[in-house]
Design a protein around this motif. Structure first.
Motif, PDB file in Angstrom:
ATOM      1  N   UNK A  60      79.247 -22.978  86.270  1.00  7.74           N
ATOM      2  CA  UNK A  60      78.936 -22.879  84.844  1.00  7.74           C
ATOM      3  C   UNK A  60      77.445 -22.667  84.635  1.00  7.74           C
ATOM      4  N   UNK A  61      77.146 -22.027  83.514  1.00 10.70           N
ATOM      5  CA  UNK A  61      75.771 -21.951  83.024  1.00 10.70           C
ATOM      6  C   UNK A  61      75.630 -22.915  81.856  1.00 10.70           C
ATOM      7  N   UNK A  62      74.414 -23.412  81.655  1.00 12.20           N
ATOM      8  CA  UNK A  62      74.134 -24.336  80.561  1.00 12.20           C
ATOM      9  C   UNK A  62      72.972 -23.798  79.738  1.00 12.20           C
ATOM     10  N   UNK A  63      73.138 -23.770  78.432  1.00  7.32           N
ATOM     11  CA  UNK A  63      72.044 -23.437  77.527  1.00  7.32           C
ATOM     12  C   UNK A  63      71.423 -24.737  77.032  1.00  7.32           C
ATOM     13  N   UNK A  64      70.108 -24.839  77.157  1.00 11.26           N
ATOM     14  CA  UNK A  64      69.373 -26.033  76.723  1.00 11.26           C
ATOM     15  C   UNK A  64      68.382 -25.628  75.634  1.00 11.26           C
ATOM     16  N   UNK A  65      68.670 -25.929  74.371  1.00 14.11           N
ATOM     17  CA  UNK A  65      67.704 -25.636  73.307  1.00 14.11           C
ATOM     18  C   UNK A  65      66.529 -26.599  73.386  1.00 14.11           C
ATOM     19  N   UNK A 112      68.097 -30.905  75.075  1.00 13.96           N
ATOM     20  CA  UNK A 112      66.962 -31.117  75.975  1.00 13.96           C
ATOM     21  C   UNK A 112      66.566 -32.586  76.045  1.00 13.96           C
ATOM     22  N   UNK A 113      66.795 -33.330  74.971  1.00 17.58           N
ATOM     23  CA  UNK A 113      66.346 -34.727  74.898  1.00 17.58           C
ATOM     24  C   UNK A 113      67.450 -35.711  75.250  1.00 17.58           C
ATOM     25  N   UNK A 114      68.419 -35.285  76.054  1.00 18.45           N
ATOM     26  CA  UNK A 114      69.447 -36.206  76.578  1.00 18.45           C
ATOM     27  C   UNK A 114      69.316 -36.271  78.101  1.00 18.45           C
TER      28      UNK A 114
END
Length: 238
Positions: A8-13, A112-114
């Protein structure tokens, strides 16, 4: 049953400024145990055996990302973030659909903040979504008594007590088909819907995302006191 890909790919805003943290730089760059929150988050994702690409959406005026080791990692892609979280997520999805749509038909989005996400919760999200034949999100049942407010004479007062029996705290990652999620975000923005997370956009499109119960210590660092709590959770695991 959905034939999920193995990877999987993950997008991190990560384009937010984190005003509520009352810090002199964005919250994703605050330090925890010698690394930034963003580094903890991304390292945690990439150490999972089924995640091999992370797309980070960073604001064009960001002064910090280029100095991190993350900027030199081959399987981390930086894209331009937007003014709102949804804009950053959409930027990441557009990059993936252009370059990797065939390789990553399903995509995760993670805040991003998790930094305290566990691999066990990632596994549970993937497995439950596959078993249920639908996308879904990590979430935690509401434990506290919930109140709906109203304003009287400039003060917040209780309007009513809300039944918490069917209320959940939405967490991340959230896992959906790449093309469907991208379309849902585009349609939601065009319709001027309030998109607070990926699931809300999918809901507007008539999708009923799965709720996968995750750990309540998968907190989002938002307030100053969250930083100490995240530091404690991370120290307990190491």
């Amino acid at each position: 049953m959905i034939n999920f890909p193995h990877q999987f790919a993950v997008v991190v805003p990560a384009a937010g400024v984190g005003k509520r943290m009352q810090a002199n730089h964005p919250k994703q760059y605050l330090s925890l145990h010698g690394k930034t929150i963003l580094e903890h988050t991304v390292d945690n994702l990439l150490s999972h055996p089924q995640i091999d690409l992370v797309v980070i959406a960073v604001s064009d005026g960001d002064e910090y990302f280029a100095d991190l080791g993350l900027a030199q990692v081959n399987n981390i892609i930086r894209v331009s973030g937007g003014e709102e979280r949804v804009d950053s997520v959409l930027s990441g999805l557009e990059y993936l659909s252009e370059h990797y749509a065939g390789r990553y038909p399903w995509v995760m989005v993670h805040d991003a903040a998790r930094p305290c996400l566990t691999h066990a919760d990632i596994n549970k999200l993937i497995n439950d979504c596959q078993q249920a034949n639908r996308g879904g999100i990590l979430a935690a049942p509401v434990r506290d008594t919930m109140k709906r407010s109203c304003v009287q004479n400039g003060w917040n007062t209780i309007d009513q007590t809300v039944d918490r029996g069917q209320l959940w705290h939405a967490l991340t990652p959230q896992l959906f088909p790449l093309i469907e999620l991208k379309s849902a975000l585009i349609d939601g923005l065009a319709s001027q819907k309030v998109i607070t997370d990926e699931a809300s956009a999918m809901e507007y499109s008539g999708y009923r995302p799965l709720l996968v119960q995750g750990r309540s210590d998968n907190l989002k660092v938002t307030q100053p006191e969250d930083l100490a709590l995240a530091e404690f959770f991370l120290s307990q695991r190491t």
